[in-house]
Design an enzyme around this catalytic site. Structure first.
Site, PDB file in Angstrom:
ATOM      1  N   SER A   7       9.598  -1.822  -2.681  1.00 13.10           N
ATOM      2  CA  SER A   7      10.369  -2.136  -1.108  1.00 13.10           C
ATOM      3  C   SER A   7      11.757  -2.475  -1.604  1.00 13.10           C
ATOM      4  O   SER A   7      12.180  -3.327  -2.672  1.00 13.10           O
ATOM      5  CB  SER A   7       9.930  -3.495  -1.202  1.00 13.10           C
ATOM      6  OG  SER A   7      10.227  -3.645   0.110  1.00 13.10           O
ATOM      7  N   HIS A  30       9.437   1.835   0.418  1.00 12.20           N
ATOM      8  CA  HIS A  30       9.176   1.293   1.019  1.00 12.20           C
ATOM      9  C   HIS A  30      10.884   0.511   1.858  1.00 12.20           C
ATOM     10  O   HIS A  30      11.482  -0.303   1.422  1.00 12.20           O
ATOM     11  CB  HIS A  30       8.139   0.242   0.388  1.00 12.20           C
ATOM     12  CG  HIS A  30       7.308  -0.143   1.548  1.00 12.20           C
ATOM     13  ND1 HIS A  30       6.017   0.040   2.291  1.00 12.20           N
ATOM     14  CD2 HIS A  30       7.301  -2.087   2.140  1.00 12.20           C
ATOM     15  CE1 HIS A  30       5.629  -0.779   3.324  1.00 12.20           C
ATOM     16  NE2 HIS A  30       6.977  -1.982   3.039  1.00 12.20           N
ATOM     17  N   ASP A  32      11.505  -2.039   5.089  1.00 11.09           N
ATOM     18  CA  ASP A  32      11.034  -3.110   5.887  1.00 11.09           C
ATOM     19  C   ASP A  32      11.844  -3.480   7.658  1.00 11.09           C
ATOM     20  O   ASP A  32      12.666  -4.538   6.531  1.00 11.09           O
ATOM     21  CB  ASP A  32      10.856  -4.166   4.734  1.00 11.09           C
ATOM     22  CG  ASP A  32       9.472  -4.769   3.705  1.00 11.09           C
ATOM     23  OD1 ASP A  32       8.206  -4.443   4.320  1.00 11.09           O
ATOM     24  OD2 ASP A  32       9.553  -4.423   2.597  1.00 11.09           O
ATOM     25  N   MET A  34      11.980  -5.814  10.166  1.00 13.54           N
ATOM     26  CA  MET A  34      11.620  -7.477  10.434  1.00 13.54           C
ATOM     27  C   MET A  34      12.588  -8.003  11.743  1.00 13.54           C
ATOM     28  O   MET A  34      13.879  -7.287  11.870  1.00 13.54           O
ATOM     29  CB  MET A  34      12.161  -8.160   9.171  1.00 13.54           C
ATOM     30  CG  MET A  34      11.240  -7.565   8.555  1.00 13.54           C
ATOM     31  SD  MET A  34      11.506  -9.320   7.429  1.00 13.54           S
ATOM     32  CE  MET A  34      10.166  -9.087   5.875  1.00 13.54           C
ATOM     33  N   HIS A  63       7.958   0.496   7.280  1.00 10.20           N
ATOM     34  CA  HIS A  63       6.571  -0.637   7.469  1.00 10.20           C
ATOM     35  C   HIS A  63       7.157  -1.557   9.230  1.00 10.20           C
ATOM     36  O   HIS A  63       8.718  -1.999   8.765  1.00 10.20           O
ATOM     37  CB  HIS A  63       6.630  -1.954   6.468  1.00 10.20           C
ATOM     38  CG  HIS A  63       6.034  -2.842   6.702  1.00 10.20           C
ATOM     39  ND1 HIS A  63       5.790  -3.897   5.558  1.00 10.20           N
ATOM     40  CD2 HIS A  63       4.811  -3.052   7.605  1.00 10.20           C
ATOM     41  CE1 HIS A  63       4.867  -4.689   6.733  1.00 10.20           C
ATOM     42  NE2 HIS A  63       4.236  -4.503   7.682  1.00 10.20           N
ATOM     43  N   MET A  65       7.862  -4.435  11.133  1.00  6.52           N
ATOM     44  CA  MET A  65       7.301  -5.838  11.626  1.00  6.52           C
ATOM     45  C   MET A  65       8.057  -6.379  12.646  1.00  6.52           C
ATOM     46  O   MET A  65       8.752  -7.094  12.575  1.00  6.52           O
ATOM     47  CB  MET A  65       7.644  -6.851  10.325  1.00  6.52           C
ATOM     48  CG  MET A  65       6.591  -6.685   9.192  1.00  6.52           C
ATOM     49  SD  MET A  65       7.266  -7.266   8.047  1.00  6.52           S
ATOM     50  CE  MET A  65       7.980  -5.668   6.973  1.00  6.52           C
ATOM     51  N   MET A 136      -2.328  -5.987   4.628  1.00  9.73           N
ATOM     52  CA  MET A 136      -0.900  -7.081   3.855  1.00  9.73           C
ATOM     53  C   MET A 136      -1.972  -7.897   3.361  1.00  9.73           C
ATOM     54  O   MET A 136      -2.984  -8.791   3.126  1.00  9.73           O
ATOM     55  CB  MET A 136      -0.068  -7.857   4.880  1.00  9.73           C
ATOM     56  CG  MET A 136       0.587  -7.156   6.098  1.00  9.73           C
ATOM     57  SD  MET A 136       1.494  -6.342   5.105  1.00  9.73           S
ATOM     58  CE  MET A 136       3.068  -7.295   4.387  1.00  9.73           C
ATOM     59  N   ASP A 174       0.467  -4.456   0.285  1.00 10.06           N
ATOM     60  CA  ASP A 174       1.808  -5.105   0.315  1.00 10.06           C
ATOM     61  C   ASP A 174       2.155  -6.492   0.338  1.00 10.06           C
ATOM     62  O   ASP A 174       1.087  -7.028   1.255  1.00 10.06           O
ATOM     63  CB  ASP A 174       2.471  -4.677   2.204  1.00 10.06           C
ATOM     64  CG  ASP A 174       4.001  -4.841   1.776  1.00 10.06           C
ATOM     65  OD1 ASP A 174       4.502  -5.261   0.774  1.00 10.06           O
ATOM     66  OD2 ASP A 174       4.518  -3.951   3.294  1.00 10.06           O
TER      67      ASP A 174
HETATM   68  C1  DX5 Z   1       6.888  -8.352   3.147  1.00  4.42           C
HETATM   69  C2  DX5 Z   1       6.943  -7.079   3.041  1.00  4.42           C
HETATM   70  C3  DX5 Z   1       7.357  -6.099   1.694  1.00  4.42           C
HETATM   71  C4  DX5 Z   1       7.843  -6.896   1.122  1.00  4.42           C
HETATM   72  C5  DX5 Z   1       7.003  -7.311  -0.474  1.00  4.42           C
HETATM   73  O1  DX5 Z   1       7.147  -8.723   4.544  1.00  4.42           O
HETATM   74  O2  DX5 Z   1       6.295  -6.725   4.108  1.00  4.42           O
HETATM   75  O3  DX5 Z   1       7.062  -5.117   1.326  1.00  4.42           O
HETATM   76  O4  DX5 Z   1       8.687  -6.694   0.470  1.00  4.42           O
HETATM   77  O5  DX5 Z   1       7.897  -8.055  -1.882  1.00  4.42           O
HETATM   78  P1  DX5 Z   1       6.941  -8.230  -2.677  1.00  4.42           P
HETATM   79  O6  DX5 Z   1       5.926  -7.303  -3.474  1.00  4.42           O
HETATM   80  O7  DX5 Z   1       8.323  -8.958  -3.922  1.00  4.42           O
HETATM   81  O8  DX5 Z   1       5.612  -9.078  -2.686  1.00  4.42           O
HETATM   82 ZN    ZN Z   2       6.545  -4.689   3.602  1.00  8.53          ZN
END
Ligand code: DX5
Ligand code: ZN
Length: 214
Positions: A7, A30, A32, A34, A63, A65, A136, A174
């Site tokens: 990520s 990956h 993320d 948000m 991903h 969110m 998750m 994840d």
């Molecule tokens: C959290 C994200 C993850 C995050 C994981 O909302 O979806 O992808 O980056 O980070 P680690 O591996 O540090 O838990």
């Molecule tokens: Zn993620």
């Protein structure tokens, strides 16, 4: 084969190209996304996906969110996403179906994501049409949180359903995945592991990616 999806939430955003080169031995990048509404954090969006697209030949696993992802999935596909995942909690069942259909119409892979409190059954209406299900193993929103081992029951349940109904579908986890917790995820039936801090905090990133394969 176990796939690793580092990520870039844990990368240096001022040096994204450099940090994406560092994970060349992985299987996916990956990303993320948000919106500050679906999760209490804001990260990156469409222009960043577009900018990083030419920096790697790895597939981009985006991903989302965000609330009502159906509004934006086509733009993420056009920006260069190869796989777009949407949270089942982010809209009505009808609109999640519409989001998946739009992703497929762009020729891309689609997936659904389940937050920790969401049961495996919430993926059932989409199970036969998606290419990936993401479980998750932390509350979405932030990197560096503690792995929720209790989610493994859901992974095992989904592995069984996938094998019965859509064996080509991938099962991703994840959150909090490191060289120890990866073993639990693999044993429960996950085949794609997202890891942010465990990859980017490592001294030797290629060695860490290899270690996460179990
Ligand atoms: C959290 C994200 C993850 C995050 C994981 O909302 O979806 O992808 O980056 O980070 P680690 O591996 O540090 O838990
Ligand atoms: Zn993620």
């Amino acid at each position: 084969m176990i796939k690793i999806a580092p990520s870039i939430l844990s990368a240096d955003f001022a040096n994204l190209e450099r940090d994406i080169q560092k994970i060349a031995s992985a299987d996916y990048v990956h990303v993320d996304v948000m919106d500050g509404v679906f999760v209490p954090n804001i990260s990156i969006g469409i222009p960043v996906v577009k900018s990083i697209r030419p920096t790697t030949s790895l597939p981009l696993d985006v991903h989302l969110m965000i609330v009502e992802p159906v509004r934006y999935v086509e733009q993420f596909c056009d920006a260069g996403a190869d796989l777009v995942t949407v949270h089942v909690e982010a809209d009505t069942e009808e609109n999640i179906h519409a989001a998946i259909d739009k992703i497929h119409a762009r020729g891309k892979r689609a997936g659904v994501v389940l937050k920790p409190a969401t049961p495996a059954g919430a993926a059932l209406p989409f199970l036969e049409k998606v290419e990936l299900i993401l479980v998750m193993t932390v509350e979405p929103g932030f990197g560096g949180q503690k792995f929720m081992a209790e989610q493994m029951e859901k992974v095992t349940e989904l592995r069984k359903l996938i094998d019965e109904k859509n064996p080509g579908c991938e099962l991703e986890v994840d959150g909090g995945v490191d060289p120890e917790t990866c073993k639990t995820c693999i044993a429960a039936g996950a085949n794609v592991l997202v890891a942010g801090s465990a990859v980017y905090k490592a001294e030797d990133i290629p060695a860490r990616i290899a270690a996460l394969r179990g």
